[in-house]
Write a protein that holds these residues in place. Sequence first.
Motif, PDB file in Angstrom:
ATOM      1  N   PRO A 176      41.611  46.977  31.304  1.00 56.84           N
ATOM      2  CA  PRO A 176      40.836  46.490  32.442  1.00 56.84           C
ATOM      3  C   PRO A 176      41.404  45.168  32.960  1.00 56.84           C
ATOM      4  CG  PRO A 176      39.431  46.972  30.525  1.00 56.84           C
ATOM      5  CD  PRO A 176      40.856  46.924  30.057  1.00 56.84           C
ATOM      6  N   GLY A 180      37.172  42.608  35.484  1.00 57.44           N
ATOM      7  CA  GLY A 180      36.194  43.376  34.723  1.00 57.44           C
ATOM      8  C   GLY A 180      35.448  42.498  33.727  1.00 57.44           C
ATOM      9  N   LYS A 183      32.921  40.436  35.451  1.00 55.13           N
ATOM     10  CA  LYS A 183      31.725  41.211  35.788  1.00 55.13           C
ATOM     11  C   LYS A 183      30.801  41.349  34.572  1.00 55.13           C
ATOM     12  CE  LYS A 183      32.633  42.223  40.129  1.00 55.13           C
ATOM     13  NZ  LYS A 183      31.782  41.701  41.236  1.00 55.13           N
ATOM     14  N   THR A 229      29.971  51.101  31.471  1.00 55.62           N
ATOM     15  CA  THR A 229      29.505  50.961  32.859  1.00 55.62           C
ATOM     16  C   THR A 229      30.210  49.869  33.651  1.00 55.62           C
ATOM     17  OG1 THR A 229      27.718  49.367  32.375  1.00 55.62           O
ATOM     18  CG2 THR A 229      27.212  51.718  32.102  1.00 55.62           C
ATOM     19  N   ASN A 232      35.391  49.915  32.188  1.00 57.03           N
ATOM     20  CA  ASN A 232      36.204  51.096  32.478  1.00 57.03           C
ATOM     21  C   ASN A 232      36.322  51.380  33.969  1.00 57.03           C
ATOM     22  OD1 ASN A 232      33.763  52.279  33.159  1.00 57.03           O
ATOM     23  ND2 ASN A 232      33.880  53.922  31.650  1.00 57.03           N
ATOM     24  N   ARG A 233      35.616  50.647  34.799  1.00 56.04           N
ATOM     25  CA  ARG A 233      35.743  50.793  36.249  1.00 56.04           C
ATOM     26  C   ARG A 233      36.838  49.879  36.825  1.00 56.04           C
ATOM     27  NH1 ARG A 233      31.049  53.324  38.347  1.00 56.04           N
ATOM     28  NH2 ARG A 233      29.442  53.609  36.754  1.00 56.04           N
ATOM     29  N   HIS A 234      37.471  49.104  35.957  1.00 56.68           N
ATOM     30  CA  HIS A 234      38.472  48.134  36.415  1.00 56.68           C
ATOM     31  C   HIS A 234      39.843  48.397  35.795  1.00 56.68           C
ATOM     32  CE1 HIS A 234      35.640  45.385  38.493  1.00 56.68           C
ATOM     33  NE2 HIS A 234      34.783  45.871  37.629  1.00 56.68           N
ATOM     34  N   LYS A 240      45.729  55.238  34.221  1.00 54.49           N
ATOM     35  CA  LYS A 240      45.075  56.505  34.532  1.00 54.49           C
ATOM     36  C   LYS A 240      46.051  57.680  34.509  1.00 54.49           C
ATOM     37  CE  LYS A 240      41.488  54.206  37.206  1.00 54.49           C
ATOM     38  NZ  LYS A 240      40.825  54.054  38.513  1.00 54.49           N
ATOM     39  N   ARG A 364      42.692  59.771  45.767  1.00 58.48           N
ATOM     40  CA  ARG A 364      42.458  58.354  45.473  1.00 58.48           C
ATOM     41  C   ARG A 364      43.646  57.497  45.879  1.00 58.48           C
ATOM     42  NH1 ARG A 364      39.632  60.573  41.105  1.00 58.48           N
ATOM     43  NH2 ARG A 364      41.477  60.542  39.753  1.00 58.48           N
TER      44      ARG A 364
END
Length: 372
Positions: A176, A180, A183, A229, A232-234, A240, A364
């Motif tokens: 990340p 991240g 956040k 939450t 893993n979004r960063h 990936k 994406r």
Amino acid sequence: MNDEGYLRPVVLHKLQRSENARIEALCPGARVEHGPNAVPRDPLWGPLVRSRTGAATDGAVRRQGSSGGVISALAIFLLESKKVDFVAQIAASTSDPLANELQLSYSAEDVLRAAGSRYGPSAPLRQMRELLGSGKRFAFVGKPCDVAALRRYMQTDPAISQQIPYLLSFICAGVPSLEGTHKVIEKLGADRTQLASFRYRGDGWPGMARAVQQDGQVFEMDYSTSWGTILNRHLQFRCKICPDGTGEFADVTCADAWYGKDGYPDFAERDGRSMVLSRSEAGEALVREAVAAGAITVEDLGVGEIAKMQPYQAERKKMVLGRVMATRLALGFAPRYRRLGLWRSSLMVSPLAWLKNAGGTYRRIHRSLKTT
């Protein structure tokens, strides 16, 4: 550190063709491949001599590690048995609680200071020339991509392999950005300018994200929330399309040996348990010696059980060929992967699911290109 919170190289001068060629030959961002004579490879899990679960026998080591503390226990065993002079590993910076730095561990106390996951950017190879110049023998602990790069570098000079007899890694879901982490701290309600310490997990299994301010206030968040939450979004895009989240080029790879619940990992707090994958004869010998010395305890694990403990990694390996093909189609280039079992892995999932995943990657990328 760039504006998005990722570590990136800085070009100091225009690179010559030979320099570019060397980077492309060694960097896992450009190429990842096994040699033709590697240990027999499982299409999902790579080279495997033996698979086990286990834990450190020392209670403090087991608790401070992110799972069962086996990587830390192996590092301490290597130091105390004089097999290496030091262990090169990532730890929290001594000057910035949110930064990562390379630590040279010479004692059990040093190793314990570095125990626990660091879900942020790190560059443990940046001082490698200096470490090799020391003439000392050392073990290296790093992300799968770090280990893959170092393994290729070692192949250019047999003397390096003598100086770094053990490469240890862990299963990685991606790196990340520092954003991240910001956040997570924001969600905790802590002030990141006033932090005395910050850890992502550990001190239990899976352990809590924990921020301690200089005024003594403590803020905590469970692993399912912090990683599941927010962090893993960063992830950076290269992660990936990574074909090696499981440290296939290490001598020993460790991971969370999650207990299952309804087909998914159960993140309830309990005594830590590591998955222990020996990937080379040197790694298998190390595990056996550590068991004989009482540093770790282990139990055999069937290869078919690994996916139940690490379902995300199994799914990613099955899908990564489609993702990298979509990347090449969208951008005109992509990393080159060879002898990683990607074709066989891709046949383990339905063609429709595989195509949907590849299509999602393509879309994406195109959305990203339109916004930059």
